[in-house]
Design an enzyme around this catalytic site. Structure first.
Site, PDB file in Angstrom:
ATOM      1  N   GLU A 201       0.747  -1.261   0.000  1.00 29.49           N
ATOM      2  CA  GLU A 201       0.000   0.000   0.000  1.00 29.49           C
ATOM      3  C   GLU A 201       0.777   1.312   0.000  1.00 29.49           C
ATOM      4  O   GLU A 201       0.768   2.046   1.000  1.00 29.49           O
ATOM      5  CB  GLU A 201      -0.955  -0.007   1.197  1.00 29.49           C
ATOM      6  CG  GLU A 201      -1.881  -1.184   1.164  1.00 29.49           C
ATOM      7  CD  GLU A 201      -3.004  -1.103   2.194  1.00 29.49           C
ATOM      8  OE1 GLU A 201      -3.031  -0.174   3.016  1.00 29.49           O
ATOM      9  OE2 GLU A 201      -3.875  -1.983   2.146  1.00 29.49           O
ATOM     10  N   GLU A 290      -4.355  -8.475   0.028  1.00 26.53           N
ATOM     11  CA  GLU A 290      -4.981  -8.168   1.321  1.00 26.53           C
ATOM     12  C   GLU A 290      -6.413  -7.701   1.071  1.00 26.53           C
ATOM     13  O   GLU A 290      -6.661  -6.889   0.180  1.00 26.53           O
ATOM     14  CB  GLU A 290      -4.200  -7.049   2.028  1.00 26.53           C
ATOM     15  CG  GLU A 290      -4.679  -6.790   3.445  1.00 26.53           C
ATOM     16  CD  GLU A 290      -3.950  -5.604   4.103  1.00 26.53           C
ATOM     17  OE1 GLU A 290      -2.699  -5.601   4.136  1.00 26.53           O
ATOM     18  OE2 GLU A 290      -4.652  -4.691   4.570  1.00 26.53           O
TER      19      GLU A 290
END
Ligand code: IDC
Length: 487
Positions: A201, A290
């Site tokens: 991320e 994720e």
């Protein structure tokens, strides 16, 4: 054709592909069964079966699998026979915060009970004892190694995740990332189970795709110098949600790689699903390393409907998925309840989210199963699950079997002995069989069957078993569609 029918067809196709993938995995397991590197002892019956054609019928020494090397081709992940692979699995919480959840018993539970095929080892770089800040690098590297061994020896792929988060720009610790990935890729070179995720991320308004791309161009060669073929995952901007930016400007000459997309279904809905479809049309190879169905904070309510819409989309596009998180922290995105013993997890430890995932990954309803595994409703471990827990020793004897009306009836007699120095009450005993059974008759206990398990609890008698006492009059007859034995 209606959309629903098309989706069903796609699902059937998916299931078919999954079956093929499992079959190939089983073949791979057989192939490596006698390899000298396979040193771990399998003692729980989950070993690969030998080829019946082979004369050598020795039991495999291990279930440590020679996992098929994976490679991306267009949008699709393929194994070494070019069959599509769609992985499903679980991410650890930051291993920096919950190292105790990185262990083989945990990973085995996830594989056997929770449908896991891949474990992601999330190592924070800057948050909570981060690798690049206040964490102990040697310890963290040791933990990564423990996780890699535990995943691979239980036949699962493993993702080494450089978990940036508050350090939104991966370039911030680029030199450390280069050293780290150089080191681990050297260690695991040629291990087909190991996947590298070079940044979780990327985030921040100035962290655009060109920024992430140049980080990837700096780090990937460190891995390629040791391993030309390993699968590498690269993050996309905006917490792994700007995949369409990457889709317009793919990395070149990076070899075998995919781009990661993350979602939390209570926050990310139609717009983000639309983005994924756009990126799919751009032919971007994607991997969901994720996801959750809570809000993006990792907490709040579960949005099962939006979660299911995501899963349907991932199924349709055959995209692998990894759920957040193997943790017992008191928050909605933990798959375990607070206080779960990480060395001995059971179905009763699952949160609502854990149960949802089990249902989606395995099709099994945990409410039906949980009292027949691990801990009983009263919170006591069943006899035999762990010696010494309840103090009761259970012995099951098959005393008779016969066929009638095309069904097999088998009588079992149970002995429960209390060898401890304390009376045992509120006990519950779970027995596993080789086939689905139903109870035809039972005596002297509260006895019920669900699938392949039978649960025995005290009925009118024996609610307390005294020190030194042996109860010998509990028994039952099960009905099954063939011969049945205790597992
Ligand atoms: C969350 C944890 C939470 C912790 C927080 C900060 O669930 O307990 O306080 O990190 O360390 C992500 C991240 C992942 C987050 C998760 C939920 O990759 O580290 O974990 N999330 O917020 N991206 C979107 C959501």
């Amino acid at each position: 054709m209606t959309t629903a029918a098309a989706r069903r067809l796609r699902k059937d196709h998916m299931n078919h592909l999954r079956l093929i993938a499992s079959f190939l995995l089983a073949l791979a397991l057989c192939a490596c069964a006698s390899s000298p590197s396979a040193s771990q002892k399998a003692d729980d019956g989950h070993t690969a079966q030998s080829d019946p054609e082979e004369t050598d019928t020795r039991k495999p020494e291990t279930e440590s699998a020679s996992l098929s090397p994976l490679h991306a081709d267009g949008t699709q992940l393929l194994d070494d026979r070019n069959d599509p692979v769609v992985l499903q699995g679980y991410s650890t919480f930051g291993i920096n915060c919950k190292p105790e959840f990185v262990n083989e018993a945990m990973f085995r539970f996830l594989k056997d009970e929770m449908g896991s095929q891949v474990i992601r080892l999330a190592m924070y770089t800057a948050d909570s004892n981060g690798y690049c800040t206040d964490g102990d690098q040697k310890e963290l590297e040791g933990l990564i190694d423990k996780g890699v061994q535990a995943a691979v020896s239980t036949g699962q792929y493993v993702i080494i995740d450089w978990h940036i988060l508050s350090d939104g720009n991966p370039a911030q610790y680029q030199d450390q990332a280069k050293d780290f990935f150089g080191k681990v890729s050297k260690k695991y070179a040629g291990n087909p189970g190991v996947i590298y995720e070079i940044c979780n991320e990327p985030n921040g308004s100035d962290v655009t795709w060109p920024v992430v791309k140049s980080y990837a161009e700096a780090v990937i060669p460190e891995i390629r110098a040791n391993d030309k073929n390993a699968l590498i995952l690269v993050g996309t901007p905006q917490w792994d949600q700007a995949e369409t930016e990457a889709g317009k400007d793919l990395l070149e000459d990076a070899g075998n790689m995919m781009y990661t997309v993350h979602f939390y279904a209570a926050t990310h809905k139609d717009q983000q699903r639309q983005d994924l479809s756009t990126a799919y049309d751009q032919k971007l190879p994607m991997f969901v390393s994720e996801f959750g169905i809570t809000e993006a904070s990792g907490n709040g309510t579960l949005d099962e409907q939006s979660g299911q819409a995501w899963i349907d989309l991932l199924d349709q596009d055959r995209i692998s998925r990894v759920a957040w998180a193997i943790s017992d922290k008191e928050e909605a995105s933990s798959i375990f309840k607070p206080g779960t013993d990480p060395d001995s997890p059971s179905l009763s430890d699952l949160t609502e989210w854990g149960q949802w995932l089990r249902q989606v990954y395995t099709g099994k309803d945990t409410d039906d199963d949980k009292n027949s595994q691990g801990k009983s409703e009263s919170g006591q471990k069943p006899v035999g699950a762990k010696s010494g827990d309840s103090g009761l020793k259970a012995t099951l004897k098959q005393s008779n079997t016969w066929n009638s009306d095309g069904m097999t009836f088998t009588q079992f007699d149970l002995t429960l002995a209390n060898h401890s120095d304390q009376p045992v009450s509120g006990w519950s005993e779970t027995l596993e069989f080789t086939k689905d059974v139903t109870i035809d008759q039972s005596w002297n206990g509260d006895i019920s069957a669900s699938g392949r398990s039978v649960t025995v609890k005290p009925g009118q008698y024996h609610s307390t078993i005294q020190t030194g006492e042996s109860v010998k009059d509990i028994g039952f007859i099960v009905k099954s569609d063939g011969m049945v034995k205790e597992r």
